[in-house]
Design a protein around this motif. Sequence first.
Motif, PDB file in Angstrom:
ATOM      1  N   ASP A 271       0.826  -1.207   0.000  1.00 34.23           N
ATOM      2  CA  ASP A 271       0.000   0.000   0.000  1.00 34.23           C
ATOM      3  C   ASP A 271       0.861   1.258   0.000  1.00 34.23           C
ATOM      4  O   ASP A 271       1.882   1.336   0.684  1.00 34.23           O
ATOM      5  CB  ASP A 271      -0.912  -0.012   1.228  1.00 34.23           C
ATOM      6  CG  ASP A 271      -1.656   1.302   1.384  1.00 34.23           C
ATOM      7  OD1 ASP A 271      -2.397   1.675   0.453  1.00 34.23           O
ATOM      8  OD2 ASP A 271      -1.463   1.955   2.434  1.00 34.23           O
TER       9      ASP A 271
ATOM     10  N   TRP B 211      -6.497  10.255   6.254  1.00 35.83           N
ATOM     11  CA  TRP B 211      -6.426   8.907   6.838  1.00 35.83           C
ATOM     12  C   TRP B 211      -6.141   7.907   5.714  1.00 35.83           C
ATOM     13  O   TRP B 211      -6.898   7.776   4.760  1.00 35.83           O
ATOM     14  CB  TRP B 211      -7.717   8.565   7.565  1.00 35.83           C
ATOM     15  CG  TRP B 211      -7.660   7.189   8.173  1.00 35.83           C
ATOM     16  CD1 TRP B 211      -8.161   6.036   7.686  1.00 35.83           C
ATOM     17  CD2 TRP B 211      -7.018   6.847   9.389  1.00 35.83           C
ATOM     18  NE1 TRP B 211      -7.880   4.997   8.502  1.00 35.83           N
ATOM     19  CE2 TRP B 211      -7.172   5.460   9.583  1.00 35.83           C
ATOM     20  CE3 TRP B 211      -6.341   7.612  10.365  1.00 35.83           C
ATOM     21  CZ2 TRP B 211      -6.676   4.787  10.687  1.00 35.83           C
ATOM     22  CZ3 TRP B 211      -5.836   6.928  11.467  1.00 35.83           C
ATOM     23  CH2 TRP B 211      -5.997   5.540  11.615  1.00 35.83           C
TER      24      TRP B 211
ATOM     25  N   TYR C 172      -5.752   4.233   4.122  1.00 35.05           N
ATOM     26  CA  TYR C 172      -6.253   2.864   4.263  1.00 35.05           C
ATOM     27  C   TYR C 172      -5.662   2.036   3.120  1.00 35.05           C
ATOM     28  O   TYR C 172      -4.987   2.564   2.235  1.00 35.05           O
ATOM     29  CB  TYR C 172      -7.787   2.826   4.268  1.00 35.05           C
ATOM     30  CG  TYR C 172      -8.441   3.207   2.963  1.00 35.05           C
ATOM     31  CD1 TYR C 172      -8.763   2.243   2.012  1.00 35.05           C
ATOM     32  CD2 TYR C 172      -8.778   4.532   2.689  1.00 35.05           C
ATOM     33  CE1 TYR C 172      -9.367   2.604   0.814  1.00 35.05           C
ATOM     34  CE2 TYR C 172      -9.385   4.894   1.504  1.00 35.05           C
ATOM     35  CZ  TYR C 172      -9.676   3.918   0.561  1.00 35.05           C
ATOM     36  OH  TYR C 172     -10.275   4.268  -0.622  1.00 35.05           O
ATOM     37  N   TYR C 173      -5.907   0.723   3.131  1.00 36.33           N
ATOM     38  CA  TYR C 173      -5.321  -0.183   2.155  1.00 36.33           C
ATOM     39  C   TYR C 173      -5.866   0.128   0.765  1.00 36.33           C
ATOM     40  O   TYR C 173      -7.012  -0.129   0.454  1.00 36.33           O
ATOM     41  CB  TYR C 173      -5.610  -1.636   2.516  1.00 36.33           C
ATOM     42  CG  TYR C 173      -4.928  -2.084   3.784  1.00 36.33           C
ATOM     43  CD1 TYR C 173      -3.576  -2.420   3.778  1.00 36.33           C
ATOM     44  CD2 TYR C 173      -5.624  -2.140   4.980  1.00 36.33           C
ATOM     45  CE1 TYR C 173      -2.947  -2.818   4.950  1.00 36.33           C
ATOM     46  CE2 TYR C 173      -4.999  -2.530   6.151  1.00 36.33           C
ATOM     47  CZ  TYR C 173      -3.664  -2.875   6.132  1.00 36.33           C
ATOM     48  OH  TYR C 173      -3.035  -3.264   7.296  1.00 36.33           O
TER      49      TYR C 173
ATOM     50  N   TYR D 275     -10.290   5.653  14.068  1.00 33.19           N
ATOM     51  CA  TYR D 275     -10.311   5.180  12.685  1.00 33.19           C
ATOM     52  C   TYR D 275      -9.385   3.956  12.551  1.00 33.19           C
ATOM     53  O   TYR D 275      -8.340   3.881  13.214  1.00 33.19           O
ATOM     54  CB  TYR D 275      -9.833   6.285  11.734  1.00 33.19           C
ATOM     55  CG  TYR D 275     -10.618   7.562  11.855  1.00 33.19           C
ATOM     56  CD1 TYR D 275     -11.740   7.798  11.071  1.00 33.19           C
ATOM     57  CD2 TYR D 275     -10.218   8.552  12.772  1.00 33.19           C
ATOM     58  CE1 TYR D 275     -12.453   8.987  11.197  1.00 33.19           C
ATOM     59  CE2 TYR D 275     -10.920   9.727  12.887  1.00 33.19           C
ATOM     60  CZ  TYR D 275     -12.044   9.946  12.097  1.00 33.19           C
ATOM     61  OH  TYR D 275     -12.750  11.113  12.216  1.00 33.19           O
TER      62      TYR D 275
ATOM     63  N   SER E 104      -8.207   0.628   9.469  1.00 31.48           N
ATOM     64  CA  SER E 104      -8.304   0.062   8.110  1.00 31.48           C
ATOM     65  C   SER E 104      -8.082  -1.448   8.181  1.00 31.48           C
ATOM     66  O   SER E 104      -7.229  -1.930   8.946  1.00 31.48           O
ATOM     67  CB  SER E 104      -7.269   0.698   7.178  1.00 31.48           C
ATOM     68  OG  SER E 104      -7.428   2.106   7.130  1.00 31.48           O
TER      69      SER E 104
ATOM     70  N   PRO F 195     -14.124  -1.436  -1.736  1.00 28.35           N
ATOM     71  CA  PRO F 195     -13.965  -0.483  -0.628  1.00 28.35           C
ATOM     72  C   PRO F 195     -15.309  -0.087   0.008  1.00 28.35           C
ATOM     73  O   PRO F 195     -16.288   0.127  -0.707  1.00 28.35           O
ATOM     74  CB  PRO F 195     -13.297   0.704  -1.312  1.00 28.35           C
ATOM     75  CG  PRO F 195     -13.747   0.622  -2.737  1.00 28.35           C
ATOM     76  CD  PRO F 195     -13.895  -0.816  -3.055  1.00 28.35           C
TER      77      PRO F 195
ATOM     78  N   GLU G 195     -17.044   1.723   3.933  1.00 22.76           N
ATOM     79  CA  GLU G 195     -16.818   2.362   5.238  1.00 22.76           C
ATOM     80  C   GLU G 195     -17.923   1.945   6.208  1.00 22.76           C
ATOM     81  O   GLU G 195     -19.102   1.982   5.870  1.00 22.76           O
ATOM     82  CB  GLU G 195     -16.795   3.894   5.091  1.00 22.76           C
ATOM     83  CG  GLU G 195     -16.543   4.637   6.389  1.00 22.76           C
ATOM     84  CD  GLU G 195     -16.579   6.139   6.177  1.00 22.76           C
ATOM     85  OE1 GLU G 195     -15.504   6.714   5.891  1.00 22.76           O
ATOM     86  OE2 GLU G 195     -17.678   6.727   6.259  1.00 22.76           O
TER      87      GLU G 195
ATOM     88  N   ILE H   1     -12.566   1.303   7.645  1.00 25.76           N
ATOM     89  CA  ILE H   1     -12.495   1.423   6.192  1.00 25.76           C
ATOM     90  C   ILE H   1     -11.941   0.120   5.643  1.00 25.76           C
ATOM     91  O   ILE H   1     -10.815  -0.293   5.969  1.00 25.76           O
ATOM     92  CB  ILE H   1     -11.585   2.594   5.794  1.00 25.76           C
ATOM     93  CG1 ILE H   1     -12.023   3.865   6.511  1.00 25.76           C
ATOM     94  CG2 ILE H   1     -11.612   2.796   4.284  1.00 25.76           C
ATOM     95  CD1 ILE H   1     -11.052   4.999   6.380  1.00 25.76           C
TER      96      ILE H   1
ATOM     97  N   GLY I 277     -10.525  -1.992   2.637  1.00 27.83           N
ATOM     98  CA  GLY I 277      -9.844  -1.795   1.349  1.00 27.83           C
ATOM     99  C   GLY I 277     -10.478  -2.608   0.236  1.00 27.83           C
ATOM    100  O   GLY I 277     -11.229  -3.563   0.461  1.00 27.83           O
TER     101      GLY I 277
END
Length: 461
Positions: free
Chosen positions: A302, A320, A322-323, A365, A367, A426, A428, A455, A457
């Motif tokens: 990533d 932020w 994420y993957y 948060y 991921s 993806p 959330e 989140i 990925g």
Amino acid sequence: MLGICVCLFAVFTHVLSQEAEEPVFYTCTEGYEYDRVREQCRDIDECALLDDACKGGMQCINHFGGYLCLPKSAVIYISKEGEQVPLPAVPAVPVVPAVPAVPPSQPQVPRSSGNQGVSLSSRTIRCAPGYTADEQNLCRDIDECATGRHTCGPEQTCYNTRGSYTCQCPPGYQKNGDHCVDRDECALTHYCMHRCVNTQGSYYCECNAGHKLASNNHSCVDVNECDVENPCQHHCYNLIGSFLCQCEQGYELAQDTVSCQDIDECSFSSYMCQYQCINSPGSYACECPEGYQLQGNRVCQDINECETGTHNCQDDEMCWNYYGGFRCYPRNPCEAPYAKTSENRCICRSQAECQGLPPSIVYKYMSIQADRTVPADIFQIQATNMYANTHNTFRIKAGNEAGEFFLRRSSNVSAMLVLTKPLSGPREYVIDLEMVTHHLTMNYRSSSLLRLTIIVGPYAF
């Protein structure tokens, strides 16, 4: 060693008169002729006389009264007074031991009395077969070849000899009775290294595939196909009688064993690359999706856009990662009637406005990759303050309508959020995790809320 013992018999036939002036003639055995200078019979060198005496690369060795055909590599020995002396490669013409003879100029009267073939009254000489008397009353050889008094066939060649003649067949033929028939050289001996092909009056040699005739037209030598034809598409290696082709890395030999075709490494396994395998001539390459970069040869890592500064978040927003991507969240997540007291913490200060609401909300948060194996512990909630005579309970207050999560109480002050279903991205998820504190001595309770944004990925890496 080959010992050759030669016994020589010279037969002299002479007919002379009882008087000294009568003519005398001499006859030698076959393979010899009379030498008037030395007054003796000497051997005829057939090797010098006949151009094609021996076939198939054999060497001609003159011999007393004849000749031999032997291989060129043969070593011949003759016996000489108890010693063995090697015969030279090109033997000299052997000298026949002298045989006493009576020259015409010195006639001798024979020891025995009686008629010796000469008429005493007429003085006429009588010659042996193959000879005739000339005007000098001497016996002269009859040339049967020149006079036509021979029996050679039309395909044969007549050669006159002393007192006779001989019929010889053309090269490549041999006599069978009175006729000439083809000599099968291929059946007689091994003239050729590989294959012998007989023809009328001759023969020729052939070589196996990958070989060619040498300059002697009998031996076979290897053909270097790599230098002559260069048959291989990539690399050629010569072998005895053949050759071998080899391809460069990433290629393999085609069915014709000379061409090279590309190897599709991507078809070997789906694990060649973590994301996508791209085949190319002689090689392959792994590619990663957007938001990832190739680490090594096959693994996708990533890209943290928040650290590299490749995001588009505003100044009042927080980036932020994420993957596979990033998201922008407000730096102040608090909404009325809450106010920000510290990073990611909001407190409601008005009891009237916060009636029925949690007094504080903490924003977090995280991921995770898509299609994660379940069950999996993904997040731990823990009380920041610990009081005596209190009992804490934990629950998912909102955001778990589909039942993807479960909150397991670990202790009086902590609980673990467990993923119970694989998630695809993806996507959330916003989950409210509530901790309710019961004060046992004071008999009242309070609560605090942790709002967790998960989140997912787009890929499993």
